[in-house]
Each structure stands twice: as C-alpha cells, then as structure tokens.
Design a protein around this motif. Structure first.
Motif, PDB file in Angstrom:
ATOM      1  N   GLY A  42       4.804 100.698 -48.765  1.00  0.00           N
ATOM      2  CA  GLY A  42       4.379  99.299 -48.721  1.00  0.00           C
ATOM      3  C   GLY A  42       3.237  99.064 -47.747  1.00  0.00           C
ATOM      4  N   ILE A  43       3.271  99.771 -46.610  1.00  0.00           N
ATOM      5  CA  ILE A  43       2.203  99.604 -45.608  1.00  0.00           C
ATOM      6  C   ILE A  43       0.879 100.085 -46.177  1.00  0.00           C
ATOM      7  CG2 ILE A  43       1.330 100.509 -43.392  1.00  0.00           C
ATOM      8  CD1 ILE A  43       3.292  98.278 -42.957  1.00  0.00           C
ATOM      9  N   PHE A  44       0.931 101.179 -46.956  1.00  0.00           N
ATOM     10  CA  PHE A  44      -0.308 101.673 -47.595  1.00  0.00           C
ATOM     11  C   PHE A  44      -0.889 100.584 -48.508  1.00  0.00           C
ATOM     12  CE2 PHE A  44       0.681 106.542 -47.454  1.00  0.00           C
ATOM     13  CZ  PHE A  44       0.738 106.461 -46.068  1.00  0.00           C
ATOM     14  N   LEU A  45      -0.013  99.917 -49.276  1.00  0.00           N
ATOM     15  CA  LEU A  45      -0.473  98.866 -50.199  1.00  0.00           C
ATOM     16  C   LEU A  45      -1.059  97.685 -49.420  1.00  0.00           C
ATOM     17  CD1 LEU A  45       2.516  98.901 -52.723  1.00  0.00           C
ATOM     18  CD2 LEU A  45       0.222  99.764 -53.137  1.00  0.00           C
ATOM     19  N   LEU A  46      -0.416  97.356 -48.279  1.00  0.00           N
ATOM     20  CA  LEU A  46      -0.934  96.262 -47.435  1.00  0.00           C
ATOM     21  C   LEU A  46      -2.329  96.592 -46.925  1.00  0.00           C
ATOM     22  CD1 LEU A  46       1.929  94.957 -45.108  1.00  0.00           C
ATOM     23  CD2 LEU A  46       0.555  93.611 -46.660  1.00  0.00           C
ATOM     24  N   LEU A  47      -2.495  97.827 -46.463  1.00  0.00           N
ATOM     25  CA  LEU A  47      -3.807  98.241 -45.932  1.00  0.00           C
ATOM     26  C   LEU A  47      -4.853  98.320 -47.048  1.00  0.00           C
ATOM     27  CD1 LEU A  47      -2.553 100.850 -43.340  1.00  0.00           C
ATOM     28  CD2 LEU A  47      -3.898  98.831 -42.791  1.00  0.00           C
ATOM     29  N   ASP A  48      -4.413  98.704 -48.255  1.00  0.00           N
ATOM     30  CA  ASP A  48      -5.347  98.698 -49.400  1.00  0.00           C
ATOM     31  C   ASP A  48      -5.863  97.286 -49.648  1.00  0.00           C
ATOM     32  OD1 ASP A  48      -5.093 101.398 -49.819  1.00  0.00           O
ATOM     33  OD2 ASP A  48      -3.555 101.223 -51.373  1.00  0.00           O
ATOM     34  N   LEU A  49      -4.950  96.309 -49.555  1.00  0.00           N
ATOM     35  CA  LEU A  49      -5.353  94.905 -49.740  1.00  0.00           C
ATOM     36  C   LEU A  49      -6.287  94.459 -48.617  1.00  0.00           C
ATOM     37  CD1 LEU A  49      -1.982  93.214 -50.802  1.00  0.00           C
ATOM     38  CD2 LEU A  49      -4.010  93.471 -52.210  1.00  0.00           C
ATOM     39  N   LEU A  50      -5.977  94.891 -47.402  1.00  0.00           N
ATOM     40  CA  LEU A  50      -6.820  94.525 -46.252  1.00  0.00           C
ATOM     41  C   LEU A  50      -8.224  95.105 -46.421  1.00  0.00           C
ATOM     42  CD1 LEU A  50      -6.635  93.021 -43.525  1.00  0.00           C
ATOM     43  CD2 LEU A  50      -6.057  95.179 -42.460  1.00  0.00           C
ATOM     44  N   ALA A  51      -8.277  96.323 -46.994  1.00  0.00           N
ATOM     45  CA  ALA A  51      -9.581  97.000 -47.173  1.00  0.00           C
ATOM     46  C   ALA A  51     -10.443  96.303 -48.225  1.00  0.00           C
ATOM     47  CB  ALA A  51      -9.361  98.460 -47.558  1.00  0.00           C
ATOM     48  N   LEU A  52      -9.842  95.442 -49.070  1.00  0.00           N
ATOM     49  CA  LEU A  52     -10.645  94.680 -50.052  1.00  0.00           C
ATOM     50  C   LEU A  52     -11.576  93.711 -49.335  1.00  0.00           C
ATOM     51  CD1 LEU A  52      -7.953  93.778 -52.737  1.00  0.00           C
ATOM     52  CD2 LEU A  52      -9.718  95.529 -52.893  1.00  0.00           C
ATOM     53  N   ASN A  53     -11.258  93.439 -48.068  1.00  0.00           N
ATOM     54  CA  ASN A  53     -12.126  92.621 -47.201  1.00  0.00           C
ATOM     55  C   ASN A  53     -12.280  91.202 -47.726  1.00  0.00           C
ATOM     56  OD1 ASN A  53     -13.683  92.186 -44.994  1.00  0.00           O
ATOM     57  ND2 ASN A  53     -15.140  93.817 -45.427  1.00  0.00           N
ATOM     58  N   GLN A  54     -11.175  90.650 -48.249  1.00  0.00           N
ATOM     59  CA  GLN A  54     -11.214  89.261 -48.728  1.00  0.00           C
ATOM     60  C   GLN A  54     -10.657  88.377 -47.630  1.00  0.00           C
ATOM     61  OE1 GLN A  54     -10.025  88.269 -52.626  1.00  0.00           O
ATOM     62  NE2 GLN A  54     -10.953  90.043 -53.558  1.00  0.00           N
ATOM     63  N   LYS A  55     -11.527  87.521 -47.097  1.00  0.00           N
ATOM     64  CA  LYS A  55     -11.207  86.734 -45.907  1.00  0.00           C
ATOM     65  C   LYS A  55      -9.918  85.936 -46.047  1.00  0.00           C
ATOM     66  CE  LYS A  55     -13.571  83.936 -42.465  1.00  0.00           C
ATOM     67  NZ  LYS A  55     -13.348  84.874 -41.371  1.00  0.00           N
ATOM     68  N   LYS A  56      -9.681  85.405 -47.277  1.00  0.00           N
ATOM     69  CA  LYS A  56      -8.513  84.524 -47.461  1.00  0.00           C
ATOM     70  C   LYS A  56      -7.189  85.257 -47.232  1.00  0.00           C
ATOM     71  CE  LYS A  56      -9.647  85.180 -52.279  1.00  0.00           C
ATOM     72  NZ  LYS A  56     -10.340  84.600 -53.376  1.00  0.00           N
ATOM     73  N   PHE A  57      -7.173  86.593 -47.448  1.00  0.00           N
ATOM     74  CA  PHE A  57      -5.922  87.332 -47.264  1.00  0.00           C
ATOM     75  C   PHE A  57      -5.784  87.954 -45.877  1.00  0.00           C
ATOM     76  CE2 PHE A  57      -6.721  88.049 -51.951  1.00  0.00           C
ATOM     77  CZ  PHE A  57      -5.784  87.117 -52.371  1.00  0.00           C
ATOM     78  N   CYS A  58      -6.928  88.198 -45.201  1.00  0.00           N
ATOM     79  CA  CYS A  58      -6.910  88.990 -43.957  1.00  0.00           C
ATOM     80  C   CYS A  58      -5.933  88.443 -42.927  1.00  0.00           C
ATOM     81  CB  CYS A  58      -8.316  89.048 -43.350  1.00  0.00           C
ATOM     82  SG  CYS A  58      -9.385  90.174 -44.238  1.00  0.00           S
TER      83      CYS A  58
END
Length: 901
Positions: free
Chosen positions: A570-586
């Motif tokens: 799950g942490i890998f998936l969270l970091l993958d989302l963070l790497a998308l660099n979309q401000k609204k999710f960061c």
C-alpha cells in the motif's frame, strides 16, 4: 390617396380657445375632420401635434362628454402603423414619437372608462398591428417594431403600472390594463421600468380579487413570470416577500388546489407554486407567518399520511402530467422551506419523514396506485433526494420511524438480482435505465448525509446492523459492472460508500476492526486505478479523494489493518500517487504518510520504493519541497542556498503581509503557514525516516535537506520574531531580562541560518571538487583509449608495411633474429646438446608452430579462426564471433615457405 396639407396648428389654436359662441361645435367638427383626414394612419412628422390635440380633447371630456368619441377615434388611429415620408423619419422624429406614446400612460388619469379601455386597446395593437386600409402616395409604413421600441424609450410601462392604483374596483378596466402590461412585459427594458414602479407587489397583492372571467389570475401570473425572468430577480423576490402578497398567493393556490378541475386550472396552480418556490428562497419571506408553509406541507403529504384536515378530505390527485408535476414541485419546495430552521416543528407535525419514507421500498410494493410505474419511480428518487435534505434536521423523527433499517433494507433490494426494469428517464434517474443504480445512488447519498452528522445514536445503530460489511459488499458488486454510460454514476456510488465508511470508522476502533482486510482490499483496488483516468472528468478524482480519506479514517490506528496495507504494498501505491505530482492530492497523501510512519514497519517500505529513473522516496519528497517553495516565492539562490538568514522560510505572502497585533487565540501568519502548505508534513516524514540515512540523494538534494532538517528551528525563530515585532507595534517595553532573552533567541535563530548556509556552501564546494575529479578521471580514461588506439594503428601499419614491401620484411626478420640471438646465453654448459628451435629459410616475422593460420584480412571482418567450424554456425552472430564459413582460411599440415606474414 394623397395627403393634402392640413393646418394642425389651427386645430390646436381652436381647441385652446374658450370665448366664442358655438365654439364646442366648431372644435368637434375640426377634430372629426382631422380623424377623417388621417383615417389611414398618422405621419411621424405630425405626431407631436396630433397627440397635443388628443391631450386637449381628453381634457375637455369631463365638462363636454361629446369629446370622448373624438379622443377614442384618434386612439383607434394610433393603433394603425405610423407613416414615414423618408427612410430617416424614424430617427428624425424618434424623440417626438417616444414622448407622444408616453403620453398614453398619462391619459389613463382621465376618469373615463371607455377612454382607458381604448388606450389599452391601442397599446395592445402595437403588438398586433393591422395594415393600413389604403396605400398613401409618397408614404410608407414605419417598421412593425418601431412603436414597441418607442414605447420602451418613453417609459410607457411605468405610467401604465402607476395607473393600476386608480382602478381599485373597476374590474374591466383593470383587466385591460393587465392585458396591456402583459404585452409590455415581453421586453427587458419595460420589465425594468415596471420593477421600479413596484409592479410585482402591486399585481400580486390583488391576485385574489373577485374575477368571474378568470383573466385576472392568468394575466397577473404571466406578468410576474416575465418580471422574474427579464428584470432583477432579487429585486422582484424582495417586492413579493411581504405578508400581503404571500396571503394572496396562498389563497389563490389553495382555491386552485381544492376547486381547480380543468387542465388550465392545474397549469395555473403549478405556475403559482413555482412563483412561490422562487419567493421561498428568500430567508426574509414570511412563509410561516402567512400560514403558507403549513398548507404546503399538508398538500405535499396528504396522499401518504392520512390527514383529518377538512382542506384535503376527499381530495385526490390523478396521474395527469400536471398533477405529477405538482407532486414534484411540492417535494422540491419542502427542501427549500427546511432551510429555515423555524419550519422544523411544522415538518414534525406534518409527519414529513414518514411520508417520504413510504417511497423507500421496492416500487412494486408501494401502495400508492395513482401513478404509472415510470412516475412512481421518478417520485421515489425525488423523495429519497428530498430526505437527504430533510432527515438530517429531524434526527428524532428519523430514528422513531427506523430510518436506518429502512435504508439498509432498500439497499439490499438495490443489490439483489430481483428483476426490475427502471425507466431512467428523469433528472434523478440519469444512468439508471434497466438497473437500480439510480436508487442505490440516492439511498447512499442519504445514508452519507446521516452518517456525517456524527450522531452517536445513528452511527452506533448502523454499525450494529452490519452496515460496514453491507457497504463493502455493495462496493465489490459494483467493481466490474459499469459500461461507459453508467461509469460516472458507479464512481459516485463508490465514492459515497467510502465516505460513509470513513464516517462510521473515524472515531470507532471497533468499526475499523470490522472494516478489516476486506475493506483494505477495496481501497487497494481503487489505488491501482490507471493514473490517466484521473484526467477523464468522470469522477475518478473524487473517488481517489474518498479513498485517501478512508485510509485516514478506516485503516490508520488499527494495527492489523495497517500491517495488511503495508504487506499488500500500500505504501508503494501511495508513493506512486505522490509521484504523479498532482497538488490536490499531495497534502492528503503526506498527511497519511506522517501517520503511517508511526508504524515501525513503514520505514523499510518507504526506503525500498523506487519511482521513475530509480528515484527514491527521500529524493521525491525533497523535490516536492523545492517545487512548493518555488510556488510560495521563498528566496533561494541558484544552488538552492538560503539568501536571508533572518527569514529563511519566508514566503512572498509573508513578505507582503505586515505584522499585526492579534489576540492570543488567533493564529498568526507564521503559524497559519504551517497548515497551509506541505513543508511541515515533508519535514515530519523525513524526520521519521531519519535524516542521516536517506538513500539516492544528489548534491542538490543534500543542499535542500540542510534546510528541511532545520525547519522546526527556523519556524520557532520566525514565531519569536513575530512576537518581538508585535511587542514593538504595541509599544510595550519588556523587562530587561525578557529583552535579553528575546535578543538571544533571535540571534540564535539567525546563527542557525548562518550555520546552515556555511554547511550548504561546503557541500556545494565539495561537490564542485568531486565534479572536477570525476572530469579528470573521464579525461584520463579517454586519453588511455586514444593511446591504445594509436598503438593498435601503429601495429597495423607495421603489419601492412611487412606484407607489401620485401625490404621491410627482411629488415624486420633481421631484427627478430637479432633479438632472438641476444636473448640466448652466450656460454653453454659442457656436454650440453643444443637443439635449434627456428626453421631455416622461413621469411615470416610471426612465431611459428606446426599449424599456421594465414590471414590477409583482419579477424573482425571475416569472423576469426573459428569461422570455418560447424560449431561457429550454431552460435549467434555476436560482435567479434564467427559470422560465416570463410573459404580463404585454410589449415596447413606441413610447414611451407611463405613470403606472407
């Protein structure tokens, strides 16, 4: 025909005279002659004088009633199109025409019923112009819309509204004025004039006046509609929001509801209800005081909740389109009325919750038989949507009628395989044709609204009824269902399920335990969504927000769920989302990361993650920090070093904002900054990962890391600076000890800044030296490569020289023999047998053996000595390997003389 010149000034002069005998007869004769003369219409150039004559005639009506006929005849001619001699006449005489038409409104003051009716007929004729009876030579008609435009310019609508006050008890005249106003209200300009003359309240207050013809209500409602549509809606609502208007509307609506049987009556009733709905949006409208709210609640629920009220006794609605629209409008107005909290007691008294819950069941089991199946379904969806607004205000009623049990039972039906052909043909039924998605969508929306009240009694009851497992089951059943048309609806259903689960689990550890691994699995499923879908606009963004919210509320704080989430990457998936660099999710993702890092197993997962180009989590976080600081306008030099050691974290907003003395309970700009950007969260995550051992960082990252490492120290210094500035602004003088302490703190903070700058400088210089060394190593490597290449080339040139020049070959042979000879021992042991190793007369300069491979072409071109073997053919043709059989290469059994090398 043609116009012969007529002296209008003479007619005016004659009408103005008062002395002559038999003057009245002369005046009437001249006006009748005028009417006869202009029987095909008035020319624009004569209009000002003709209206002066009309004004003089109306002025004489009271004392000489014979002038009424002349005035009416002139007004009839005004109904004909005006005539123009030149194309430019419309512009030339525009002012005269506008003033003349405006005069019609003023003439309404004349106390003559016939004249007033004729004026109104004349105005209506503007909109239904008749062609002239006869063509006049040299003249043509003015454009059909010319009179209408001139009426707008002159402000006729305003004076016509004002004339209503003169006609309190004269129904026929009033109806004619309303007819004229109905026509005038088709334009925005006129509606604005009418609004300024308070037309809305004036007309609405008299809606209930006696009127056998039925025209009053029809025309008045039409005018009110036009005023709401074509002038300032807010202003009209304000004019209608008084007790007098609402009492009139209430009486009209009640009469039409109870006694209206024709289609026309029903349409009128619905129009009045829509106007009422618009007024009800104004919180200042006395809906309750007028008793209108109570009546509307009664009418909205009498079908579902049996009432003894005589108003609705024996009353029934049909399945006609108008009655169906009425039912929907009544549900709609309840939503608007409940925004005024004073309505709540009336909603309780009217058993509105019970009435609405009669629809929350399998539509085929509903007892209400008036409606067709399509109407029943639409009303069901409308009722559930209404409950979402009303039920959260009536918690006791909701629990009394077992709202939770009803919704969960209905959701069970929504999920069942029970065949149900929904029509899906209304606003609420979107995307629900042939399935139960629309019902599920609105039920979940209602459930979410109730859960988000955070009422212990509701949420506890839901958990006891197995809602968490039921919702997870519904989510799983929706995963593989949607086609393109239903996709956005299914995404909304999934989002609502996750938000409801978050509400149920957030403060209840028992709820989180029930959520368990099954719940974690649905969260992981959403997190694996293709990132490209986030840009589709279908609702994946909302679903992802709901998912992140449910990680926060349903997983964090429950250790078995946390461990399972980590185990399933799950942490890998969270970091993958963070790497998308979309401000609204960061912000949300980093908040979750901060909490997750309290789990000792998390650090290994974070450090093990690798993104694109082998990026580490630490490098990603530092990159996000730099991006955030750039957006915030923090001052850094080209290498990322601190520029201002006194304010190392200051954003451009903080620079612009002046320090203001604030009360102790108000957060200052420096404190707000912590919550408003992601820097504090990045500091917290990196702190929990241990600043010293972060993998995969560049020199630039280390320079930034120096600042992040000292974030808390800098922020504390910033807050102390603010305190110092506030004290100065308030002109307070701290005691000497406090002053020393303050100065010591600010100096210490600045010193930390200087220390970080020197550390950054050292790192940058060290990196520069390292770069130079690396460059030198690369140059040395290049040099060695060149040297090797030169030697190879030289060797090849010698080889060529020996093969092409016999003298060179002989010279090389002599040198070789000399070298061999010089390498031998001069003294030999006694009795030793000497064996010669060279073959005499052999002209080669390579070492000779029993087998010699002779080649005149380099091995890299023909494939080397193994090219002739069968094994070579089985090998892949890799660089330098055997490529093909080469006939030119042959094996020599016996040593032979050769002049080749």
């Amino acid at each position: 025909g043609i116009f012969k010149p007529m002296d209008l000034n003479r007619v005016i002069k004659l009408l103005e005279e008062t002395d002559e005998n038999d003057l009245e007869e002369k005046q009437l004769k001249s006006v009748r002659k005028l009417v006869q003369y202009y029987q095909n219409g008035f020319p624009l150039r004569d209009l000002a004088q003709i209206f002066k004559i009309l004004n003089l005639c109306t002025g004489k009506i009271e004392s000489h009633p014979q002038f009424l006929e002349c005035a009416c005849d002139l007004l009839k001619l005004c109904g004909l199109p005006f005539l123009k001699k030149k194309v430019s006449d419309e512009i030339t005489y525009a002012e005269d025409t506008a003033n003349s038409i405006a005069l019609l409104g003023d003439l309404m003051k004349t106390p003559s019923s016939n004249l007033r009716i004729q004026i109104c007929k004349c105005i209506v004729d503007f909109y239904h112009a008749e062609p002239p009876k006869k063509h006049i030579t040299g003249y043509q008609q003015a454009s059909s819309s010319y009179k209408i435009q001139m009426a707008e310019v002159g402000g006729l609508a305003k004076t016509m509204v004002q004339s209503m006050a003169l006609l309190e008890n004269q129904l026929v005249e009033k109806l004619w004025v309303l007819k004229a106003l109905q026509h005038l209200s088709t334009s925005e300009v006129n509606c604005t004039f009418m609004m300024k003359a308070q037309a809305a309240s004036g007309i609405c207050a008299h809606l209930n006046d006696p009127d056998p013809s039925g025209q009053l209500l029809f025309r008045s409602s039409e005018i009110l509609w036009n005023l709401l549509e074509k002038s300032s809606k807010e202003e009209i609502i304000q004019q209608l929001s008084n007790l007098e208007c609402l009492l009139a509307l209430k009486e009209v609506f009640k009469n039409l509801f109870i006694r209206g049987f024709s289609n026309y009556d029903r349409q009128l009733r619905n129009d009045i209800l829509v106007i009422t709905t618009i007024i009800a949006q104004n919180p200042g409208a006395p809906m309750i005081e007028s008793g209108f709210t109570q009546d509307l609640i009664l009418f909205a629920t009498f079908n579902e909740v049996k009432s003894q009220n005589p108003l609705v006794k024996g009353l029934k609605l049909t399945n006609s389109y108008e009655d169906f629209e009425l039912k929907k409008l009544l549900l709609n107005i309840i939503v608007i009325l409940c925004k005024d909290l004073s309505t709540i007691q009336l909603l309780v008294h009217g058993k509105v919750i019970l009435a609405l819950f009669t629809y929350v069941k399998n539509p085929e089991k509903q007892k209400i038989i008036e409606w067709s199946s399509a109407q029943r379904e639409e009303l069901q969806l409308h009722a559930i949507a209404t409950l979402s607004s009303v039920a959260p205000l009536l918690i006791e009623e909701y629990m009394l009628y077992q709202g939770n049990a009803r919704i969960l039972a209905f959701l069970e039906w929504c999920e069942s395989e029970d065949p149900f052909l929904s029509q899906g043909n209304s606003f609420h039924g979107t995307g629900g044709r042939g399935n139960k998605f629309a019902q599920m969508r609105y039920s979940l929306r209602l459930l979410r609204a109730m859960v988000y009240l955070e009422e212990e009694i509701i949420n506890k009851d839901l958990c006891e009824k197995g809602t968490i497992q039921q919702l997870i089951g519904i989510f799983k059943s929706t995963i593989n269902k949607p086609n393109e048309k239903e996709e956005s609806i299914v995404l909304e259903i999934q989002s609502d399920i996750l938000l409801t689960l978050s509400g149920l689990c957030e403060h209840h550890i028992h709820g989180k335990e029930i959520f368990g691994t099954e719940g974690v699995d649905i969260i992981l499923h959403v997190m694996k969504t293709d990132p490209k879908k986030l840009q589709s606009g279908l609702g994946y963004n909302v679903l992802l927000f709901s998912t992140l919210d449910s990680i926060w509320c349903c997983i964090l704080g429950c250790y078995p769920s946390e461990d399972y989430f980590l185990e399933k990457e799950g942490i890998f998936l969270l970091l993958d989302l963070l790497a998308l660099n979309q401000k609204k999710f960061c912000n949300l993702i980093l908040g979750i990361m901060v909490e997750f890092c309290d789990n000792p197993k998390t650090t290994a997962h974070v450090n093990a993650w690798r993104g694109k180009k082998n990026q580490t989590a630490a490098s990603l976080l530092i990159k996000l920090w730099r991006k955030e600081e750039k957006e915030l306008g923090v001052k850094r030099d080209k290498n990322g070093k601190i520029i201002d050691t006194k304010k190392p974290l200051f954003t451009s907003f903080q620079e612009e904002q002046k320090v203001m003395p604030l009360p102790a309970n108000c957060p200052t700009v420096a404190v707000m900054d912590v919550a408003e950007n992601i820097r504090a969260k990045i500091y917290a995550v990196l702190g929990k990962l241990d600043f010293e051992n972060l993998p995969g960082l560049s020199a630039e990252d280390f320079v930034t890391l120096c600042i992040i490492h000292r974030y808390l120290d800098f922020k504390i210094g910033e807050i102390w600076n603010e305190i110092y500035e506030e004290i100065k602004l308030e002109k307070l003088r701290p005691v000497s000890t406090d002053t020393k302490n303050l100065e010591a703190i600010t100096t210490a903070s600045e010193n930390i800044g200087k220390m970080v700058v020197s550390l950054q400088t050292e790192m940058i210089e060290s990196q520069a030296r390292q770069d130079v060394q690396n460059e030198l190593k690369v140059y040395t490597k290049i040099q060695a490569t060149h040297k090797q290449r030169e030697l190879a080339n030289k060797s090849w040139e010698n080889f060529l020289a020996r093969t092409s020049n016999a003298k060179t070959l002989k010279k090389a042979k002599r040198l070789q023999e000399k070298a061999i000879e010089s390498s031998r021992q001069n003294e030999r042991p006694q009795n030793a047998v000497f064996h010669r190793t060279e073959i005499k007369g052999l002209n080669t300069t390579v070492s000779s053996g029993r087998v010699v491979t002779v080649e005149s072409t380099p091995a890299r071109i023909i494939g080397g000595p193994l090219a002739d073997t069968d094994i070579a053919l089985k090998k892949l043709p890799i660089r330098g390997g055997a490529l093909q059989r080469v006939k030119a290469v042959k094996t020599i059994d016996e040593p032979k003389k050769s002049n080749l090398t």
